[in-house]
Write an enzyme that holds these catalytic residues in place. Sequence first.
Site, PDB file in Angstrom:
ATOM      1  N   ARG A 100       0.201  -8.788  13.798  1.00 31.99           N
ATOM      2  CA  ARG A 100      -0.472  -7.821  12.910  1.00 31.99           C
ATOM      3  C   ARG A 100      -1.293  -8.553  11.841  1.00 31.99           C
ATOM      4  O   ARG A 100      -2.373  -8.089  11.476  1.00 31.99           O
ATOM      5  CB  ARG A 100       0.566  -6.906  12.270  1.00 31.99           C
ATOM      6  CG  ARG A 100       1.136  -5.905  13.285  1.00 31.99           C
ATOM      7  CD  ARG A 100       2.493  -5.359  12.872  1.00 31.99           C
ATOM      8  NE  ARG A 100       2.442  -4.614  11.647  1.00 31.99           N
ATOM      9  CZ  ARG A 100       3.484  -4.461  10.819  1.00 31.99           C
ATOM     10  NH1 ARG A 100       4.634  -5.034  11.088  1.00 31.99           N
ATOM     11  NH2 ARG A 100       3.351  -3.732   9.745  1.00 31.99           N
ATOM     12  N   ARG A 109      -9.508   0.008   9.226  1.00 35.30           N
ATOM     13  CA  ARG A 109      -8.974  -1.296   9.617  1.00 35.30           C
ATOM     14  C   ARG A 109      -9.989  -2.132  10.373  1.00 35.30           C
ATOM     15  O   ARG A 109      -9.694  -3.263  10.747  1.00 35.30           O
ATOM     16  CB  ARG A 109      -7.751  -1.095  10.486  1.00 35.30           C
ATOM     17  CG  ARG A 109      -6.431  -1.195   9.700  1.00 35.30           C
ATOM     18  CD  ARG A 109      -5.318  -0.919  10.661  1.00 35.30           C
ATOM     19  NE  ARG A 109      -4.070  -1.547  10.389  1.00 35.30           N
ATOM     20  CZ  ARG A 109      -3.056  -0.986   9.734  1.00 35.30           C
ATOM     21  NH1 ARG A 109      -3.187   0.187   9.166  1.00 35.30           N
ATOM     22  NH2 ARG A 109      -1.912  -1.606   9.638  1.00 35.30           N
ATOM     23  N   ARG A 117      11.574  -1.032  10.904  1.00 33.64           N
ATOM     24  CA  ARG A 117      10.529  -0.605  11.830  1.00 33.64           C
ATOM     25  C   ARG A 117      10.497  -1.524  13.044  1.00 33.64           C
ATOM     26  O   ARG A 117      10.703  -2.721  12.919  1.00 33.64           O
ATOM     27  CB  ARG A 117       9.164  -0.650  11.121  1.00 33.64           C
ATOM     28  CG  ARG A 117       8.800   0.675  10.495  1.00 33.64           C
ATOM     29  CD  ARG A 117       7.589   0.577   9.612  1.00 33.64           C
ATOM     30  NE  ARG A 117       6.427  -0.043  10.229  1.00 33.64           N
ATOM     31  CZ  ARG A 117       5.229  -0.094   9.658  1.00 33.64           C
ATOM     32  NH1 ARG A 117       5.049   0.432   8.457  1.00 33.64           N
ATOM     33  NH2 ARG A 117       4.216  -0.674  10.269  1.00 33.64           N
ATOM     34  N   ARG A 141      11.600  -5.501   5.141  1.00 35.20           N
ATOM     35  CA  ARG A 141      11.375  -4.086   4.793  1.00 35.20           C
ATOM     36  C   ARG A 141      12.390  -3.174   5.486  1.00 35.20           C
ATOM     37  O   ARG A 141      12.720  -3.364   6.646  1.00 35.20           O
ATOM     38  CB  ARG A 141       9.957  -3.682   5.203  1.00 35.20           C
ATOM     39  CG  ARG A 141       9.697  -2.181   5.017  1.00 35.20           C
ATOM     40  CD  ARG A 141       8.230  -1.853   5.008  1.00 35.20           C
ATOM     41  NE  ARG A 141       7.527  -2.190   6.227  1.00 35.20           N
ATOM     42  CZ  ARG A 141       6.206  -2.099   6.372  1.00 35.20           C
ATOM     43  NH1 ARG A 141       5.453  -1.672   5.382  1.00 35.20           N
ATOM     44  NH2 ARG A 141       5.640  -2.432   7.509  1.00 35.20           N
ATOM     45  N   LYS A 159       0.827  -1.214   0.000  1.00 34.93           N
ATOM     46  CA  LYS A 159       0.000   0.000   0.000  1.00 34.93           C
ATOM     47  C   LYS A 159       0.862   1.266   0.000  1.00 34.93           C
ATOM     48  O   LYS A 159       0.608   2.202  -0.750  1.00 34.93           O
ATOM     49  CB  LYS A 159      -0.940   0.012   1.210  1.00 34.93           C
ATOM     50  CG  LYS A 159      -1.861  -1.194   1.292  1.00 34.93           C
ATOM     51  CD  LYS A 159      -2.810  -1.100   2.479  1.00 34.93           C
ATOM     52  CE  LYS A 159      -2.114  -1.060   3.822  1.00 34.93           C
ATOM     53  NZ  LYS A 159      -1.346  -2.292   4.139  1.00 34.93           N
TER      54      LYS A 159
HETATM   55  P1  ADP Z   1       2.261  -1.775   3.215  1.00 33.19           P
HETATM   56  O1  ADP Z   1       2.288  -0.269   3.158  1.00 33.19           O
HETATM   57  O2  ADP Z   1       1.034  -2.355   2.565  1.00 33.19           O
HETATM   58  O3  ADP Z   1       2.488  -2.320   4.592  1.00 33.19           O
HETATM   59  P2  ADP Z   1       4.818  -1.602   1.771  1.00 33.19           P
HETATM   60  O4  ADP Z   1       4.499  -0.773   0.575  1.00 33.19           O
HETATM   61  O5  ADP Z   1       5.583  -0.951   2.870  1.00 33.19           O
HETATM   62  O6  ADP Z   1       3.472  -2.326   2.332  1.00 33.19           O
HETATM   63  O7  ADP Z   1       5.626  -2.898   1.249  1.00 33.19           O
HETATM   64  C1  ADP Z   1       6.113  -3.876   2.177  1.00 33.19           C
HETATM   65  C2  ADP Z   1       7.500  -4.356   1.719  1.00 33.19           C
HETATM   66  O8  ADP Z   1       7.371  -5.094   0.506  1.00 33.19           O
HETATM   67  C3  ADP Z   1       8.500  -3.241   1.439  1.00 33.19           C
HETATM   68  O9  ADP Z   1       9.779  -3.678   1.860  1.00 33.19           O
HETATM   69  C4  ADP Z   1       8.426  -3.064  -0.079  1.00 33.19           C
HETATM   70  O10 ADP Z   1       9.658  -2.608  -0.607  1.00 33.19           O
HETATM   71  C5  ADP Z   1       8.117  -4.474  -0.548  1.00 33.19           C
HETATM   72  N1  ADP Z   1       7.231  -4.493  -1.727  1.00 33.19           N
HETATM   73  C6  ADP Z   1       6.241  -3.615  -2.055  1.00 33.19           C
HETATM   74  N2  ADP Z   1       5.632  -3.969  -3.203  1.00 33.19           N
HETATM   75  C7  ADP Z   1       6.243  -5.119  -3.622  1.00 33.19           C
HETATM   76  C8  ADP Z   1       6.072  -5.993  -4.758  1.00 33.19           C
HETATM   77  N3  ADP Z   1       5.117  -5.750  -5.684  1.00 33.19           N
HETATM   78  N4  ADP Z   1       6.875  -7.062  -4.853  1.00 33.19           N
HETATM   79  C9  ADP Z   1       7.829  -7.318  -3.912  1.00 33.19           C
HETATM   80  N5  ADP Z   1       8.049  -6.533  -2.829  1.00 33.19           N
HETATM   81  C10 ADP Z   1       7.269  -5.445  -2.679  1.00 33.19           C
HETATM   82  P1  AMP Z   2       0.940   0.500   9.206  1.00 32.34           P
HETATM   83  O1  AMP Z   2       2.003   1.536   9.015  1.00 32.34           O
HETATM   84  O2  AMP Z   2      -0.265   0.744   8.349  1.00 32.34           O
HETATM   85  O3  AMP Z   2       1.479  -0.908   9.060  1.00 32.34           O
HETATM   86  O4  AMP Z   2       0.432   0.633  10.715  1.00 32.34           O
HETATM   87  C1  AMP Z   2       1.306   0.423  11.802  1.00 32.34           C
HETATM   88  C2  AMP Z   2       0.510   0.343  13.104  1.00 32.34           C
HETATM   89  O5  AMP Z   2      -0.177   1.589  13.339  1.00 32.34           O
HETATM   90  C3  AMP Z   2      -0.585  -0.717  13.149  1.00 32.34           C
HETATM   91  O6  AMP Z   2      -0.064  -1.997  13.497  1.00 32.34           O
HETATM   92  C4  AMP Z   2      -1.514  -0.141  14.223  1.00 32.34           C
HETATM   93  O7  AMP Z   2      -0.985  -0.341  15.526  1.00 32.34           O
HETATM   94  C5  AMP Z   2      -1.465   1.355  13.930  1.00 32.34           C
HETATM   95  N1  AMP Z   2      -2.508   1.778  12.967  1.00 32.34           N
HETATM   96  C6  AMP Z   2      -2.309   2.249  11.702  1.00 32.34           C
HETATM   97  N2  AMP Z   2      -3.478   2.535  11.106  1.00 32.34           N
HETATM   98  C7  AMP Z   2      -4.448   2.227  12.008  1.00 32.34           C
HETATM   99  C8  AMP Z   2      -5.872   2.267  11.989  1.00 32.34           C
HETATM  100  N3  AMP Z   2      -6.558   2.670  10.906  1.00 32.34           N
HETATM  101  N4  AMP Z   2      -6.544   1.872  13.096  1.00 32.34           N
HETATM  102  C9  AMP Z   2      -5.885   1.454  14.194  1.00 32.34           C
HETATM  103  N5  AMP Z   2      -4.545   1.374  14.276  1.00 32.34           N
HETATM  104  C10 AMP Z   2      -3.830   1.747  13.202  1.00 32.34           C
END
Ligand code: ADP
Ligand code: AMP
Length: 207
Positions: A164, A86, A153, A120, A15
Amino acid sequence: MGKRILLLGAPGAGKGTQSKQLAEKYDIEHVTTGDALRANKDMETEYGTPRSFMEKGELVPDAVVNEIVRAALEDADGYVLDGYPRNLSQAEYLTEITDLDAVLYLKVAESELVERLTGRRVCSECGTNFHVKFNQPEEEGVCDECGSELAQRDDDTEETVRERLSVFEENTAPVIEHYRDEGVLVEIDGEQTPDEVFDDIAATIES
Ligand code: ADP
Ligand code: AMP
């Protein structure tokens, strides 16, 4: 008026990666509750700090995130919303405060999500995402965009990732079913390369 895009998907579905590009292409705001909460981890609320929930992989209370989203959407002329809603109660709140032009679900298998999240790396300054295998920076540990240091992270450890993903299954999967039942959900194959995923998303938005 700018496009209003909702991007749904499990943690690690891509995302953040896609939202960053969508925000540039369509000149809209990237509204992400995860980043907003990380920037305010130690803010005192009546429920405790966001950190106390985030470090366990639990959801931060609805009242806190609803207010973040309300304020951000009020200021935005078009947005891509990432990380919210969420649970069903957040989805209900979102319906009260805005209309949506597209609802997209990035679908990725659970085993792939674990590998993406534990590998990541995130820029400590500009927030750009990298991956130790799938999306390596040119120089190890250094951001291609701004030259700052990359970090893991706190919640991207295997144990917290599992928690999660179980919170996602329990609370967020019903949100996806809710939009599917409404007939507005478009499913995107999130296991393609980032560029292929982006092309599918753009094609959907423009159709
Ligand atoms: P989200 O925001 O949904 O948690 P991220 O965009 O941070 O996900 O992506 C999670 C991890 O996967 C990051 O390390 C990113 O570089 C990697 N990633 C994102 N898209 C792809 C893809 N299409 N194929 C492989 N790895 C990806
Ligand atoms: P994310 O960066 O989207 O992976 O979110 C990291 C963490 O932030 C999650 O594991 C939750 O603890 C909190 N968080 C993010 N978005 C929300 C949401 N919409 N509702 C509740 N907690 C959230």
